[in-house]
Design a protein around this motif. Structure first.
Motif, PDB file in Angstrom:
ATOM      1  N   ALA A  59       0.879  -1.230   0.041  1.00 29.73           N
ATOM      2  CA  ALA A  59      -0.034  -0.046  -0.063  1.00 29.73           C
ATOM      3  C   ALA A  59       0.959   1.154  -0.090  1.00 29.73           C
ATOM      4  CB  ALA A  59      -0.956  -0.082   1.454  1.00 29.73           C
ATOM      5  N   ASN A  60       1.964   1.311   0.902  1.00 31.60           N
ATOM      6  CA  ASN A  60       2.751   2.535   0.984  1.00 31.60           C
ATOM      7  C   ASN A  60       3.422   2.512  -0.379  1.00 31.60           C
ATOM      8  OD1 ASN A  60       1.956   3.465   3.442  1.00 31.60           O
ATOM      9  ND2 ASN A  60       3.887   2.517   4.489  1.00 31.60           N
ATOM     10  N   GLY A  61       3.771   1.590  -0.877  1.00 34.27           N
ATOM     11  CA  GLY A  61       4.701   1.328  -2.511  1.00 34.27           C
ATOM     12  C   GLY A  61       3.872   2.121  -3.425  1.00 34.27           C
ATOM     13  N   GLU A  62       2.521   1.979  -3.374  1.00 36.76           N
ATOM     14  CA  GLU A  62       1.686   2.600  -4.524  1.00 36.76           C
ATOM     15  C   GLU A  62       1.839   4.317  -4.436  1.00 36.76           C
ATOM     16  OE1 GLU A  62       0.286   0.681  -7.286  1.00 36.76           O
ATOM     17  OE2 GLU A  62       2.147  -0.012  -6.202  1.00 36.76           O
ATOM     18  N   LYS A  63       2.080   4.905  -3.213  1.00 31.94           N
ATOM     19  CA  LYS A  63       1.994   6.285  -3.070  1.00 31.94           C
ATOM     20  C   LYS A  63       3.171   6.509  -3.802  1.00 31.94           C
ATOM     21  CE  LYS A  63      -0.301   5.653   1.305  1.00 31.94           C
ATOM     22  NZ  LYS A  63      -0.079   5.785   2.628  1.00 31.94           N
ATOM     23  N   HIS A  64       4.568   5.993  -3.742  1.00 30.27           N
ATOM     24  CA  HIS A  64       5.687   6.398  -4.154  1.00 30.27           C
ATOM     25  C   HIS A  64       6.527   5.280  -5.104  1.00 30.27           C
ATOM     26  CE1 HIS A  64       5.478   9.701  -1.339  1.00 30.27           C
ATOM     27  NE2 HIS A  64       5.089   8.763  -0.581  1.00 30.27           N
ATOM     28  N   PRO A  65       5.622   5.248  -6.155  1.00 32.45           N
ATOM     29  CA  PRO A  65       6.289   3.807  -6.918  1.00 32.45           C
ATOM     30  C   PRO A  65       7.769   3.764  -7.406  1.00 32.45           C
ATOM     31  CG  PRO A  65       4.115   4.657  -7.815  1.00 32.45           C
ATOM     32  CD  PRO A  65       4.617   5.708  -6.793  1.00 32.45           C
ATOM     33  N   LEU A  66       8.310   4.792  -7.768  1.00 33.23           N
ATOM     34  CA  LEU A  66       9.642   4.920  -8.347  1.00 33.23           C
ATOM     35  C   LEU A  66      10.627   4.777  -7.028  1.00 33.23           C
ATOM     36  CD1 LEU A  66       9.644   7.324 -11.231  1.00 33.23           C
ATOM     37  CD2 LEU A  66       9.384   4.977 -11.305  1.00 33.23           C
ATOM     38  N   ARG A  67      10.297   5.382  -5.960  1.00 34.58           N
ATOM     39  CA  ARG A  67      11.265   5.611  -4.743  1.00 34.58           C
ATOM     40  C   ARG A  67      11.236   3.972  -4.202  1.00 34.58           C
ATOM     41  NH1 ARG A  67      13.490   7.659  -0.315  1.00 34.58           N
ATOM     42  NH2 ARG A  67      12.403   7.332   1.697  1.00 34.58           N
TER      43      ARG A  67
END
Ligand code: AKB
Length: 320
Positions: A79-87
């Motif tokens: 879920a957190n990953g989808e907020k900052h995909p490239l990071r």
């Protein structure tokens, strides 16, 4: 027998917290080095502040303690990953490749790399997702784990680096809280029930996902890591299954103990992530290769979760 010295990277996380204690029991406090990017207050053991994006920092800890095994648990979840995909891609891949390279160049005997049910996408049979399914993950976290699985196999085949991996379902435990995942609701719901708070679920009531109780997840990890090398036939990552349920079903199980517990449903962006994941995964390979066998089902896990959280909060939903 050679002495094992174990480095845990991401020791403050949901799994790392519990695994750290278990490994200390098994190997002795002096042989487990917990590390994380943030401090671990009141930890009874060896702890190193460690940023796993820094290759030299990992290598320094490995050399300082003559580490023989690494459990690399640090990652940004679905879920957190989808907020900052490239990071997320950058962090997950950099940390993982640093660990694999440090391990290869410093003769580390074994590495544990967690994968996830997030590696699957809409190409699979969601009712029974087989080990050898085609992987087309739909989150950046899932993409990083699917790539990680292939890197793990590459390091094994090319360099004989003994990397072992599990595709974890949602992990549910009373000892620690998850952070930034799609299955997190299934831990939070127990805390609300014991604190006698109403719970708002971020998934729809009929969203079935594979889950596992922490005790089983830790046991699976240690059994995999301790299995003889020739038994580990899958060098990407093993499916492990235990139970599958929906928010409605976990609520009913909790209500058996806490009849006044109330849940409402406000699905958010995590619904779409959950809709792309399997409902049930097939773990025949893990059962056959290294005798995996889960012990907990929804009912026995619920009894254990509620009783341990009642002790923690010194509260009891049934008293109120
Ligand atoms: C998540 O929800 O992102 C994790 C997982 C299933 O890998 N718990």
């Amino acid at each position: 027998m050679n002495k094992n010295t174990i480095l845990i990277i991401g020791a403050n996380g949901q799994l790392g917290t519990v695994l750290g204690n278990e490994l200390q029991e098994l190997y002795g406090k002096e042989n487990v080095i917990a590390s994380d990017i943030s401090p671990k207050p009141n930890f009874n053991g060896i702890f190193e502040l460690l940023d796993a994006t820094d290759y030299d920092a990992i290598e320094n800890v490995v050399l300082k303690y003559s580490v023989t095994q690494i459990y690399h648990l640090a990652a940004i979840l679905s879920a957190n990953g989808e907020k900052h995909p490239l990071r997320t891609w950058d962090l997950n891949m950099t940390m993982m490749l640093n660990v694999f390279e440090v391990a290869r160049l410093n003769n580390i005997e074994k590495v544990f790399f967690p994968s996830s049910i997030a590696v699957f996408g809409d190409a699979v049979d969601r009712e029974n997702t087989l080990q050898e399914s085609y992987l087309n993950p739909e989150t950046v976290y899932g993409i990083s784990k699917a790539s990680g699985e292939n890197w793990a196999q590459y390091y094994f085949k090319k360099y004989d680096l003994d990397i072992r991996s599990l595709r974890y379902p949602g992990v549910i435990g009373y000892q620690s809280l998850p952070g930034g995942g799609t299955t997190d609701y299934a831990v939070e719901i127990y805390h609300s029930a014991v604190k006698d708070e109403d719970f708002t679920c971020f998934l729809k009531d009929d969203t079935v996902l594979p889950m596992i109780f922490m005790d089983d997840a830790i046991r699976a990890t240690i059994e995999l890591m301790n299995a003889p090398k020739e038994k580990i036939k899958i060098r990407t990552s093993y499916n492990i299954a235990s139970m599958s349920f929906s928010p409605k079903e976990i609520t009913s199980a909790i209500k058996e103990e806490c009849p006044n517990f109330k849940v409402d449903y406000k699905p958010d962006f995590r619904q779409e992530i959950a809709d792309g994941w399997p409902k049930l995964i097939d773990d025949t390979a893990a059962r056959e290769d290294w005798n995996w066998n889960p012990k907990y089902d929804l009912k026995s896990m619920t009894i254990e979760m509620l009783s341990k959280l009642k002790e923690k909060y010194k509260a009891s939903c049934t008293d109120i």
